[in-house]
Write a protein that holds these residues in place. Structure first.
Motif, mmCIF file in Angstrom:
data_model
loop_
_atom_site.group_PDB
_atom_site.id
_atom_site.type_symbol
_atom_site.label_atom_id
_atom_site.label_comp_id
_atom_site.label_asym_id
_atom_site.label_seq_id
_atom_site.Cartn_x
_atom_site.Cartn_y
_atom_site.Cartn_z
ATOM 1 N N LEU A 188 0.856 -1.178 0.000
ATOM 2 C CA LEU A 188 0.000 0.000 0.000
ATOM 3 C C LEU A 188 0.895 1.232 0.000
ATOM 4 C CD1 LEU A 188 -2.722 -1.048 2.614
ATOM 5 C CD2 LEU A 188 -2.855 -1.155 0.113
ATOM 6 N N VAL A 189 0.729 2.094 -0.979
ATOM 7 C CA VAL A 189 1.589 3.269 -1.132
ATOM 8 C C VAL A 189 0.722 4.526 -1.247
ATOM 9 C CG1 VAL A 189 3.415 1.921 -2.239
ATOM 10 C CG2 VAL A 189 1.678 3.016 -3.650
ATOM 11 N N ASN A 190 1.366 5.688 -1.142
ATOM 12 C CA ASN A 190 0.689 6.978 -1.277
ATOM 13 C C ASN A 190 -0.529 7.074 -0.363
ATOM 14 O OD1 ASN A 190 2.561 7.686 -3.283
ATOM 15 N ND2 ASN A 190 1.271 6.835 -4.908
ATOM 16 N N VAL A 191 -0.327 6.781 0.916
ATOM 17 C CA VAL A 191 -1.414 6.801 1.890
ATOM 18 C C VAL A 191 -1.762 8.257 2.227
ATOM 19 C CG1 VAL A 191 -2.178 6.072 4.176
ATOM 20 C CG2 VAL A 191 -0.672 4.594 2.828
ATOM 21 N N ARG A 192 -3.052 8.584 2.075
ATOM 22 C CA ARG A 192 -3.532 9.937 2.352
ATOM 23 C C ARG A 192 -4.762 9.887 3.257
ATOM 24 N NH1 ARG A 192 -4.590 13.065 -3.072
ATOM 25 N NH2 ARG A 192 -4.929 14.753 -1.538
ATOM 26 N N GLN A 193 -5.085 11.021 3.890
ATOM 27 C CA GLN A 193 -6.231 11.111 4.785
ATOM 28 C C GLN A 193 -7.202 12.182 4.286
ATOM 29 O OE1 GLN A 193 -4.907 11.664 8.878
ATOM 30 N NE2 GLN A 193 -2.990 10.581 8.427
ATOM 31 N N PHE A 194 -8.497 11.860 4.372
ATOM 32 C CA PHE A 194 -9.537 12.779 3.950
ATOM 33 C C PHE A 194 -10.607 12.876 5.039
ATOM 34 C CE2 PHE A 194 -7.596 11.208 0.085
ATOM 35 C CZ PHE A 194 -7.470 12.337 -0.711
ATOM 36 N N PHE A 195 -11.362 13.971 5.010
ATOM 37 C CA PHE A 195 -12.519 14.184 5.904
ATOM 38 C C PHE A 195 -12.125 14.020 7.380
ATOM 39 C CE2 PHE A 195 -14.576 11.938 2.126
ATOM 40 C CZ PHE A 195 -14.807 13.120 1.434
ATOM 41 N N VAL A 196 -10.962 14.533 7.765
ATOM 42 C CA VAL A 196 -10.490 14.375 9.143
ATOM 43 C C VAL A 196 -11.392 15.192 10.071
ATOM 44 C CG1 VAL A 196 -8.560 14.645 10.726
ATOM 45 C CG2 VAL A 196 -8.142 14.010 8.336
ATOM 46 N N GLY A 197 -12.259 14.491 10.791
ATOM 47 C CA GLY A 197 -13.183 15.155 11.701
ATOM 48 C C GLY A 197 -14.420 15.741 11.039
ATOM 49 N N THR A 198 -14.500 15.682 9.715
ATOM 50 C CA THR A 198 -15.612 16.332 9.013
ATOM 51 C C THR A 198 -16.941 15.654 9.299
ATOM 52 O OG1 THR A 198 -14.090 16.940 7.237
ATOM 53 C CG2 THR A 198 -16.448 17.072 6.749
ATOM 54 N N TYR A 199 -16.962 14.340 9.256
ATOM 55 C CA TYR A 199 -18.212 13.590 9.433
ATOM 56 C C TYR A 199 -18.222 12.754 10.710
ATOM 57 C CZ TYR A 199 -18.843 15.005 4.613
ATOM 58 O OH TYR A 199 -18.974 15.757 3.474
ATOM 59 N N GLY A 200 -17.274 13.001 11.592
ATOM 60 C CA GLY A 200 -17.213 12.225 12.823
ATOM 61 C C GLY A 200 -16.748 10.804 12.558
ATOM 62 N N ARG A 201 -17.309 9.851 13.294
ATOM 63 C CA ARG A 201 -16.891 8.457 13.248
ATOM 64 C C ARG A 201 -17.426 7.789 11.971
ATOM 65 N NH1 ARG A 201 -15.598 6.266 18.241
ATOM 66 N NH2 ARG A 201 -16.715 4.329 17.828
ATOM 67 N N ILE A 202 -16.525 7.288 11.150
ATOM 68 C CA ILE A 202 -16.908 6.647 9.888
ATOM 69 C C ILE A 202 -16.912 5.138 10.095
ATOM 70 C CG2 ILE A 202 -16.302 6.312 7.465
ATOM 71 C CD1 ILE A 202 -14.964 9.083 7.564
ATOM 72 N N ARG A 203 -18.057 4.510 9.839
ATOM 73 C CA ARG A 203 -18.234 3.075 10.094
ATOM 74 C C ARG A 203 -17.985 2.224 8.852
ATOM 75 N NH1 ARG A 203 -18.195 -0.614 13.886
ATOM 76 N NH2 ARG A 203 -19.341 0.796 15.269
ATOM 77 N N THR A 204 -18.651 2.557 7.747
ATOM 78 C CA THR A 204 -18.682 1.657 6.597
ATOM 79 C C THR A 204 -18.372 2.422 5.322
ATOM 80 O OG1 THR A 204 -20.292 0.169 7.617
ATOM 81 C CG2 THR A 204 -20.217 0.162 5.233
ATOM 82 N N VAL A 205 -17.586 1.827 4.444
ATOM 83 C CA VAL A 205 -17.406 2.309 3.070
ATOM 84 C C VAL A 205 -17.629 1.123 2.137
ATOM 85 C CG1 VAL A 205 -15.942 4.317 3.479
ATOM 86 C CG2 VAL A 205 -14.903 2.059 3.357
ATOM 87 N N GLU A 206 -18.351 1.379 1.073
ATOM 88 C CA GLU A 206 -18.664 0.341 0.104
ATOM 89 C C GLU A 206 -18.620 0.929 -1.306
ATOM 90 O OE1 GLU A 206 -19.312 -2.881 0.319
ATOM 91 O OE2 GLU A 206 -19.373 -3.110 2.500
ATOM 92 N N PRO A 207 -18.189 0.140 -2.301
ATOM 93 C CA PRO A 207 -18.232 0.643 -3.680
ATOM 94 C C PRO A 207 -19.677 0.820 -4.141
ATOM 95 C CG PRO A 207 -16.875 -1.353 -3.478
ATOM 96 C CD PRO A 207 -17.645 -1.212 -2.212
ATOM 97 N N SER A 208 -19.922 1.864 -4.891
ATOM 98 C CA SER A 208 -21.227 2.047 -5.502
ATOM 99 C C SER A 208 -21.227 1.419 -6.895
ATOM 100 C CB SER A 208 -21.584 3.531 -5.588
ATOM 101 O OG SER A 208 -20.674 4.196 -6.449
ATOM 102 N N ILE A 209 -22.401 1.229 -7.449
ATOM 103 C CA ILE A 209 -22.516 0.609 -8.771
ATOM 104 C C ILE A 209 -21.866 1.463 -9.852
ATOM 105 C CG2 ILE A 209 -24.183 -0.114 -10.536
ATOM 106 C CD1 ILE A 209 -23.933 -2.024 -8.165
ATOM 107 N N ASP A 210 -21.858 2.794 -9.652
ATOM 108 C CA ASP A 210 -21.328 3.699 -10.674
ATOM 109 C C ASP A 210 -19.853 4.026 -10.481
ATOM 110 O OD1 ASP A 210 -21.506 5.274 -8.450
ATOM 111 O OD2 ASP A 210 -22.973 6.682 -9.265
ATOM 112 N N GLY A 211 -19.145 3.259 -9.654
ATOM 113 C CA GLY A 211 -17.702 3.449 -9.517
ATOM 114 C C GLY A 211 -17.290 4.481 -8.493
#
Length: 678
Positions: A624-647
């Motif tokens: 795993l390379v080029n590790v970056r962070q997004f939405f730091v504190g923006t939405y609070g605790r993030i539980r689930t991420v899933e791919p959508s049908i449209d990519g």
């Protein structure tokens, strides 16, 4: 002859020709030679413990002079082949060298063939958990061992009752005393394990009903205790005791105002920086405001605000805060205008629906709608993202929360869903265990009468239930199971806890699984995220006690828990143990505690709870390379991420207010659509 209390085991004279497997009983204590916590990890110490007759107390004296345990899989071994007094005795894979050879003498001593020293209970102590070492043979009582027959039934599978009556005394900002009332067990309680919010604080022997805690000033903890017996059965958790730790000193002074706010824009991403504030005690973080609304928090001197609308002007300000919640006035305003189009990897984020429960598992359907589970409300919801309409499909029966992380958890649909069968697959906690079921999805509703239990008997507890489901490109169902707060079970391939399991869609174990059962990989603490890459490889995200990890799962792989956590050694030879599979990336808990992962293209996305952020990394070979962070504190605790049908991505949050209980509809969460750069 004598009888060991509770088991009725009769002693027999020590002899080379004794029964194939027997117990070895120390004279003064009448406790048995035992391998600590039943662990089969190399270099696990030998101890004395109440005789329960389980496999880690059964010994075979071979013609070669070995003392074998665990059905012959491990030998009694002198650590580092030492010939010195006080050398530690342990279990280790059998190799036939002199430090694993023993002679049983008529005076009941057991002598090392290498050193001539005797197997000795350390210091002549008699309490449970006392270690074993080597000492010059003097015919002492604590050097004498009796062979005893294994009782007819040693299959103790009954867990102790939960401890009760937790109380705190002598509370200061740095320490406290925790006490509780004893649990009961059909054979006998051996240990008590103390936790705070799923993190281990320590273990004490059953004779102790108190623990001294080291506290963090200002912290809010949920304390609980589990009981454990000598056979390794772990109770359900006690009732949680909330603890608010006082600050060491009163602080009413706010930090100074942040200065030097500056920034730049690239497409729909703004990058901010500022100068450090000062405080009489210490600055702990900064709150970032966009158009007067707080959009993030960080402990660094910079923030990346992603997913902005194109060609839009935004006003940014920053405030500083300290550990006691004192917040400075906001600094000067910075005006930034976004570009015409997205130039970064994440283009926008938008709330599609709000929730009053915890949206845990999510499955995207071919028609663009999504199904998601509500953990505490115990039903499945169908969401139309175009209209925002939510429809309850029905409640899954026999679901029970754990006043922690249990309840209605992962869901998955096979390729082609909905098809002729229309099976929806569900992972949930029941009153007795965790289990995997399937139920038909008919005419927009769940046909509860069709429900089939595919697999049960997965260990459950207040925390560490795992719960993610994922169909692989091979058409098999993969399931992440937590260790049920019983670490040694993660190393036992006969147990379903602390594993990645692999099932046929009808619930049978595939013939090509590595161990002839459901286990695909083992040595996991609390895995939750599962995702397959374009090469068909399985990636997994796992909660650690102090270090989280992202793993690339291999068939039959051992990922080390509880002896190795991330890259931190905990027991035995720890992470240096031959055969352990190392993680591909590790995170500090405070910046992670990640639950869900998703793969889109060659990018791996990881949603984190305590870290309140989304990690993105690129898969390069097996790294795993080029590790970056997004939405730091923006939405609070993030539980689930899933791919959508449209990519793109679906993302759900898990508000702290109701995250550690089983009360339905007592939280404020979101379901968001994340648009990625094509």
């Amino acid at each position: 002859m004598h009888v060991i209390a509770g088991l009725g085991i009769c002693s027999i004279s020590p002899t080379v020709a004794a029964a194939p497997t027997q117990l070895l009983v120390s004279g003064p204590s009448q406790r048995c030679l035992d391998i600590y916590m039943g662990s089969q990890e190399p270099a696990t110490p030998a101890i004395i413990f109440d005789c329960h007759g389980r496999i880690n107390q059964q010994w075979e004296y071979t013609a070669a002079g070995e003392l074998r345990t665990f059905d012959g899989a491990r030998c009694l071994d002198v650590r580092a082949a030492s010939t010195q007094p006080t050398a530690i005795v342990q279990s280790y894979p059998c190799h036939g060298r002199a430090n694993q050879k023993w002679t049983i003498k008529p005076d009941k001593t057991i002598v090392s063939a290498q050193s001539g020293l005797c197997l000795t209970v350390q210091g002549g102590r008699t309490v449970n958990g006392t270690g074993i070492d080597m000492w010059p043979c003097q015919g002492l009582a604590h050097q004498q061992w009796s062979f005893s027959a294994v009782p007819p039934s040693t299959n103790d599978t009954q867990a102790p009752t939960p401890p009760s009556g937790l109380a705190i005394s002598a509370l200061t900002c740095r320490s406290a005393t925790l006490t509780w009332k004893a649990a009961t067990d059909n054979v006998g309680v051996a240990y008590y394990d103390i936790y705070r919010d799923g993190q281990a604080l320590g273990t004490v022997n059953a004779s102790t009903l108190t623990a001294q805690l080291t506290l963090t000033p200002g912290a809010s903890w949920g304390l609980y205790v589990n009981a454990r017996d000598g056979a390794g059965n772990v109770s359900q958790a006690s009732t949680t005791l909330p603890l608010k730790v006082p600050q060491c000193e009163t602080d009413t002074q706010a930090p100074s105002v942040p200065t030097g706010l500056r920034g730049s824009v690239s497409g729909t991403t703004a990058t901010l920086a500022w100068n450090a504030s000062t405080d009489n005690v210490g600055v702990t973080g900064y709150d970032v405001y966009r158009n007067s609304t707080k959009v993030g928090s960080t402990s660094s001197l910079g923030y990346v605000d992603s997913g902005l609308a194109a060609e839009t002007t935004y006003q940014y300000t920053v405030a500083a805060r300290d550990a006691q919640g004192n917040v400075s006035p906001r600094g000067t305003t910075l005006s930034l205008t976004s570009g015409k189009s997205c130039t970064d990897v994440i283009c926008s984020a938008a709330q599609v629906a709000a929730e009053t429960d915890i949206p845990w598992g999510l499955a995207a359907l071919p028609d663009g709608t999504v199904l998601y589970s509500r953990r505490d409300a115990q039903d499945i919801i169908r969401l139309d993202p175009v209209t925002g309409t939510k429809t309850s499909l029905g409640t899954i029966p026999n679901v029970q929360g754990t006043d922690g992380e249990g309840g209605l958890l992962g869901i998955a649909v096979p390729a082609g869903f909905p098809d002729a069968d229309n099976w929806l697959y569900v992972f949930h906690t029941s009153p007795t265990d965790n289990r995997i079921v399937r139920v038909r999805y008919v005419n927009g509703k769940l046909d509860v009468a069709s429900l089939e239990v595919l697999l049960k008997g997965i260990g459950r507890n207040k925390f560490h239930n795992g719960g993610r489901l994922r169909f692989g490109p091979d058409g098999k169902l993969y399931a992440a199971t937590g260790d049920g707060q019983n670490g040694p079970f993660a190393q036992d391939i006969r147990q379903l806890s602390g594993k990645i399991l692999r099932l046929n869609p009808n619930g049978t174990p595939p013939a090509d699984n590595p161990f002839g059962n459901y286990v695909w990989s083992y040595g996991h603490r609390n895995p939750q995220g599962l995702a397959f890459d374009a090469s068909g490889r399985l990636w997994e995200q796992e909660f650690g006690d102090s270090q989280d990890e992202t793993n690339l799962i291999v068939k039959g792989g051992n990922y080390g828990w509880p002896n190795c956590e991330g890259v931190i050694s905990r027991a035995g030879t720890g992470c240096a143990t031959a055969g352990y599979v190392a993680p591909k990336y590790t995170y500090r808990n405070t910046e992670a505690s990640c639950s869900g992962i998703a793969i889109v293209g060659n990018a791996l996305y990881v949603g984190c709870l305590a870290g309140k952020r989304l990690y993105r990394s690129e898969i390069s070979g097996s790294s795993l390379v080029n590790v970056r962070q997004f939405f730091v504190g923006t939405y609070g605790r993030i539980r689930t991420v899933e791919p959508s049908i449209d990519g793109n991505l679906w993302m759900t949050t898990s508000d702290a207010a109701g995250d550690k209980d089983s009360i339905p509809n007592n939280t404020n969460t979101q379901i968001l659509k994340i648009i990625l750069k094509p």
